[in-house]
Scaffold this motif. Structure first.
Motif, PDB file in Angstrom:
ATOM      1  N   LYS A 108      -9.847   4.873  -0.375  1.00 23.67           N
ATOM      2  CA  LYS A 108     -10.122   4.807  -1.822  1.00 23.67           C
ATOM      3  C   LYS A 108      -8.842   4.783  -2.637  1.00 23.67           C
ATOM      4  O   LYS A 108      -8.791   4.220  -3.714  1.00 23.67           O
ATOM      5  CB  LYS A 108     -10.888   6.091  -2.223  1.00 23.67           C
ATOM      6  N   ARG A 109      -7.823   5.444  -2.114  1.00 27.47           N
ATOM      7  CA  ARG A 109      -6.543   5.565  -2.827  1.00 27.47           C
ATOM      8  C   ARG A 109      -5.528   4.512  -2.381  1.00 27.47           C
ATOM      9  O   ARG A 109      -4.341   4.622  -2.724  1.00 27.47           O
ATOM     10  CB  ARG A 109      -5.987   6.971  -2.610  1.00 27.47           C
ATOM     11  N   ASN A 110      -5.968   3.542  -1.554  1.00 28.49           N
ATOM     12  CA  ASN A 110      -5.080   2.469  -1.085  1.00 28.49           C
ATOM     13  C   ASN A 110      -3.931   3.010  -0.226  1.00 28.49           C
ATOM     14  O   ASN A 110      -2.781   2.583  -0.346  1.00 28.49           O
ATOM     15  CB  ASN A 110      -4.523   1.689  -2.285  1.00 28.49           C
ATOM     16  N   VAL A 111      -4.278   3.995   0.622  1.00 25.81           N
ATOM     17  CA  VAL A 111      -3.259   4.668   1.444  1.00 25.81           C
ATOM     18  C   VAL A 111      -3.520   4.389   2.926  1.00 25.81           C
ATOM     19  O   VAL A 111      -4.658   4.547   3.397  1.00 25.81           O
ATOM     20  CB  VAL A 111      -3.312   6.203   1.227  1.00 25.81           C
ATOM     21  N   LYS A 112      -2.456   4.001   3.644  1.00 19.85           N
ATOM     22  CA  LYS A 112      -2.545   3.903   5.104  1.00 19.85           C
ATOM     23  C   LYS A 112      -1.871   5.123   5.719  1.00 19.85           C
ATOM     24  O   LYS A 112      -0.931   5.670   5.132  1.00 19.85           O
ATOM     25  CB  LYS A 112      -1.863   2.620   5.596  1.00 19.85           C
ATOM     26  N   VAL A 113      -2.354   5.526   6.870  1.00 16.37           N
ATOM     27  CA  VAL A 113      -1.863   6.749   7.514  1.00 16.37           C
ATOM     28  C   VAL A 113      -1.322   6.407   8.896  1.00 16.37           C
ATOM     29  O   VAL A 113      -1.918   5.588   9.604  1.00 16.37           O
ATOM     30  CB  VAL A 113      -3.014   7.771   7.661  1.00 16.37           C
ATOM     31  N   ALA A 114      -0.201   7.027   9.268  1.00 15.51           N
ATOM     32  CA  ALA A 114       0.297   6.905  10.645  1.00 15.51           C
ATOM     33  C   ALA A 114       0.861   8.259  11.073  1.00 15.51           C
ATOM     34  O   ALA A 114       1.500   8.957  10.274  1.00 15.51           O
ATOM     35  CB  ALA A 114       1.380   5.835  10.753  1.00 15.51           C
ATOM     36  N   ALA A 115       0.597   8.629  12.321  1.00  8.97           N
ATOM     37  CA  ALA A 115       1.093   9.902  12.859  1.00  8.97           C
ATOM     38  C   ALA A 115       2.067   9.619  13.994  1.00  8.97           C
ATOM     39  O   ALA A 115       2.057   8.528  14.585  1.00  8.97           O
ATOM     40  CB  ALA A 115      -0.075  10.740  13.358  1.00  8.97           C
ATOM     41  N   LEU A 116       2.886  10.603  14.288  1.00  9.12           N
ATOM     42  CA  LEU A 116       3.938  10.407  15.273  1.00  9.12           C
ATOM     43  C   LEU A 116       4.249  11.697  16.024  1.00  9.12           C
ATOM     44  O   LEU A 116       4.221  12.773  15.429  1.00  9.12           O
ATOM     45  CB  LEU A 116       5.196   9.955  14.514  1.00  9.12           C
ATOM     46  N   SER A 117       4.524  11.562  17.321  1.00  9.32           N
ATOM     47  CA  SER A 117       5.164  12.665  18.057  1.00  9.32           C
ATOM     48  C   SER A 117       6.006  12.025  19.144  1.00  9.32           C
ATOM     49  O   SER A 117       5.956  10.799  19.342  1.00  9.32           O
ATOM     50  CB  SER A 117       4.123  13.626  18.654  1.00  9.32           C
ATOM     51  N   VAL A 118       6.739  12.855  19.873  1.00  6.60           N
ATOM     52  CA  VAL A 118       7.637  12.301  20.886  1.00  6.60           C
ATOM     53  C   VAL A 118       6.894  12.093  22.218  1.00  6.60           C
ATOM     54  O   VAL A 118       7.469  12.236  23.287  1.00  6.60           O
ATOM     55  CB  VAL A 118       8.898  13.189  21.066  1.00  6.60           C
ATOM     56  N   ASP A 119       5.622  11.762  22.115  1.00 10.15           N
ATOM     57  CA  ASP A 119       4.795  11.471  23.292  1.00 10.15           C
ATOM     58  C   ASP A 119       4.608   9.957  23.426  1.00 10.15           C
ATOM     59  O   ASP A 119       4.956   9.189  22.521  1.00 10.15           O
ATOM     60  CB  ASP A 119       3.428  12.150  23.135  1.00 10.15           C
ATOM     61  N   SER A 120       4.022   9.552  24.554  1.00 10.66           N
ATOM     62  CA  SER A 120       3.800   8.122  24.789  1.00 10.66           C
ATOM     63  C   SER A 120       2.495   7.669  24.136  1.00 10.66           C
ATOM     64  O   SER A 120       1.588   8.495  23.902  1.00 10.66           O
ATOM     65  CB  SER A 120       3.726   7.846  26.301  1.00 10.66           C
ATOM     66  N   LYS A 172       0.828  -1.213   0.000  1.00 12.60           N
ATOM     67  CA  LYS A 172       0.000   0.000   0.000  1.00 12.60           C
ATOM     68  C   LYS A 172       0.861   1.261   0.000  1.00 12.60           C
ATOM     69  O   LYS A 172       2.053   1.214   0.293  1.00 12.60           O
ATOM     70  CB  LYS A 172      -0.889   0.028   1.253  1.00 12.60           C
ATOM     71  N   TRP A 173       0.214   2.362  -0.311  1.00  9.72           N
ATOM     72  CA  TRP A 173       0.827   3.667  -0.106  1.00  9.72           C
ATOM     73  C   TRP A 173       0.717   3.991   1.390  1.00  9.72           C
ATOM     74  O   TRP A 173      -0.134   3.417   2.087  1.00  9.72           O
ATOM     75  CB  TRP A 173       0.086   4.739  -0.895  1.00  9.72           C
ATOM     76  N   ALA A 174       1.587   4.911   1.840  1.00 11.46           N
ATOM     77  CA  ALA A 174       1.476   5.344   3.242  1.00 11.46           C
ATOM     78  C   ALA A 174       1.749   6.840   3.345  1.00 11.46           C
ATOM     79  O   ALA A 174       2.535   7.392   2.571  1.00 11.46           O
ATOM     80  CB  ALA A 174       2.456   4.583   4.124  1.00 11.46           C
ATOM     81  N   VAL A 175       1.054   7.464   4.289  1.00  9.83           N
ATOM     82  CA  VAL A 175       1.382   8.826   4.717  1.00  9.83           C
ATOM     83  C   VAL A 175       1.877   8.700   6.151  1.00  9.83           C
ATOM     84  O   VAL A 175       1.146   8.222   7.018  1.00  9.83           O
ATOM     85  CB  VAL A 175       0.147   9.754   4.659  1.00  9.83           C
ATOM     86  N   LEU A 176       3.143   9.086   6.367  1.00 12.72           N
ATOM     87  CA  LEU A 176       3.723   9.081   7.712  1.00 12.72           C
ATOM     88  C   LEU A 176       3.985  10.543   8.069  1.00 12.72           C
ATOM     89  O   LEU A 176       4.714  11.227   7.342  1.00 12.72           O
ATOM     90  CB  LEU A 176       5.036   8.294   7.701  1.00 12.72           C
ATOM     91  N   PHE A 177       3.351  11.011   9.144  1.00  7.85           N
ATOM     92  CA  PHE A 177       3.569  12.426   9.470  1.00  7.85           C
ATOM     93  C   PHE A 177       3.791  12.646  10.953  1.00  7.85           C
ATOM     94  O   PHE A 177       3.252  11.933  11.792  1.00  7.85           O
ATOM     95  CB  PHE A 177       2.429  13.312   8.939  1.00  7.85           C
ATOM     96  N   SER A 178       4.634  13.643  11.230  1.00  9.73           N
ATOM     97  CA  SER A 178       4.893  14.006  12.624  1.00  9.73           C
ATOM     98  C   SER A 178       4.169  15.299  12.961  1.00  9.73           C
ATOM     99  O   SER A 178       3.873  16.112  12.083  1.00  9.73           O
ATOM    100  CB  SER A 178       6.395  14.188  12.861  1.00  9.73           C
ATOM    101  N   HIS A 179       3.873  15.449  14.243  1.00 14.65           N
ATOM    102  CA  HIS A 179       3.324  16.701  14.765  1.00 14.65           C
ATOM    103  C   HIS A 179       4.091  16.985  16.046  1.00 14.65           C
ATOM    104  O   HIS A 179       4.691  16.072  16.625  1.00 14.65           O
ATOM    105  CB  HIS A 179       1.813  16.563  15.007  1.00 14.65           C
ATOM    106  N   PRO A 180       4.107  18.245  16.483  1.00 10.61           N
ATOM    107  CA  PRO A 180       5.013  18.567  17.596  1.00 10.61           C
ATOM    108  C   PRO A 180       4.669  17.909  18.936  1.00 10.61           C
ATOM    109  O   PRO A 180       5.565  17.433  19.629  1.00 10.61           O
ATOM    110  CB  PRO A 180       4.946  20.096  17.703  1.00 10.61           C
TER     111      PRO A 180
END
Ligand code: BEZ
Length: 211
Positions: free
Chosen positions: A61-73, A30-38
């Motif tokens: 619809k676009r065969n994309v999985k999403v994951a977000a990240l920050s330096v939190d628990s 699959k496609w992926a969107v990996l993004f960080s936030h503060p």
């Protein structure tokens, strides 16, 4: 480490709100969107994650999985998810990666010390099914991103991977596109038998293939 377009997105394992993931395994095929936030429990991030959750069907619809990240628990991510639902009407329906040790943040160069030496900036990577990085963007903490624009870029990437076209300024799915300059007119006639509008020899406008 600087990550550039065309590089293989580094693999990692990390705890998330949906359990431990091996990134490449998780996105396999699959496609992926990996993004960080503060940071969790911050206003702009709250709006970004809520809106991304609202777009779930568009990503699917676009065969994309999403994951977000920050330096939190992961625990904080889970508590904050309730606030996101309460205020934005959408609870995150994708994994939030816990990165207290900054392992993934460092791997993807998401901490820019001259902006902030401890928190991730707003980095975003679009990664294709072959794990190649196809889009990178970096926004400052004070500016929320436009996730409709991320969908627009994914539409362009998926279209231009399949057809010998490029997409012009502000293009949206369904609008006219441009025949790639590398394609000769003779070859273009085979691929676009209905012809095109030649504004200049290098600017040949054609209906979006499949439309
Ligand atoms: C926010 O998400 O609102 C934010 C986070 C860090 C710095 C500034 C704003």
């Amino acid at each position: 480490m600087t990550i550039r377009l065309g590089d293989i997105a580094p693999n990692f394992t990390a705890p998330t709100t949906e359990g431990q993931i091996d990134f490449h395994e998780w996105k396999k095929g699959k496609w992926a969107v990996l993004f960080s936030h503060p940071r969790d429990f911050t206003p702009v991030c709250t709006t970004e994650l809520g809106y991304t959750a609202k777009l779930a069907k568009e990503f699917e619809k676009r065969n994309v999985k999403v994951a977000a990240l920050s330096v939190d628990s992961v625990e904080d991510h889970k508590k904050w998810s309730q606030d996101i639902e309460d205020t934005q009407g959408h609870r995150p329906n994708f994994p939030l990666i816990g990165d207290k040790e900054k392992t993934v943040a460092n791997l993807y160069d998401m901490i820019h010390p001259n902006a902030n030496d401890t928190l991730t900036v707003r980095s975003l990577f679009v990664i294709d099914p072959n794990n190649k990085v196809r889009l990178t963007i970096t926004y400052p903490a004070s500016t929320g991103r436009n996730f409709d624009e991320i969908l627009r870029v994914i539409d362009s990437l998926q279209l231009t991977d399949q057809h010998k076209v490029a997409t012009p300024v502000n293009w949206k799915h369904g609008e006219d596109v441009i025949i790639v300059p590398a394609l000769s007119n003779d070859d273009a006639k085979k691929l676009f038998p209905n012809g095109w509008d030649e504004k200049k020899p290098y600017l040949r406008v054609v209906k979006q293939p499949g439309k």
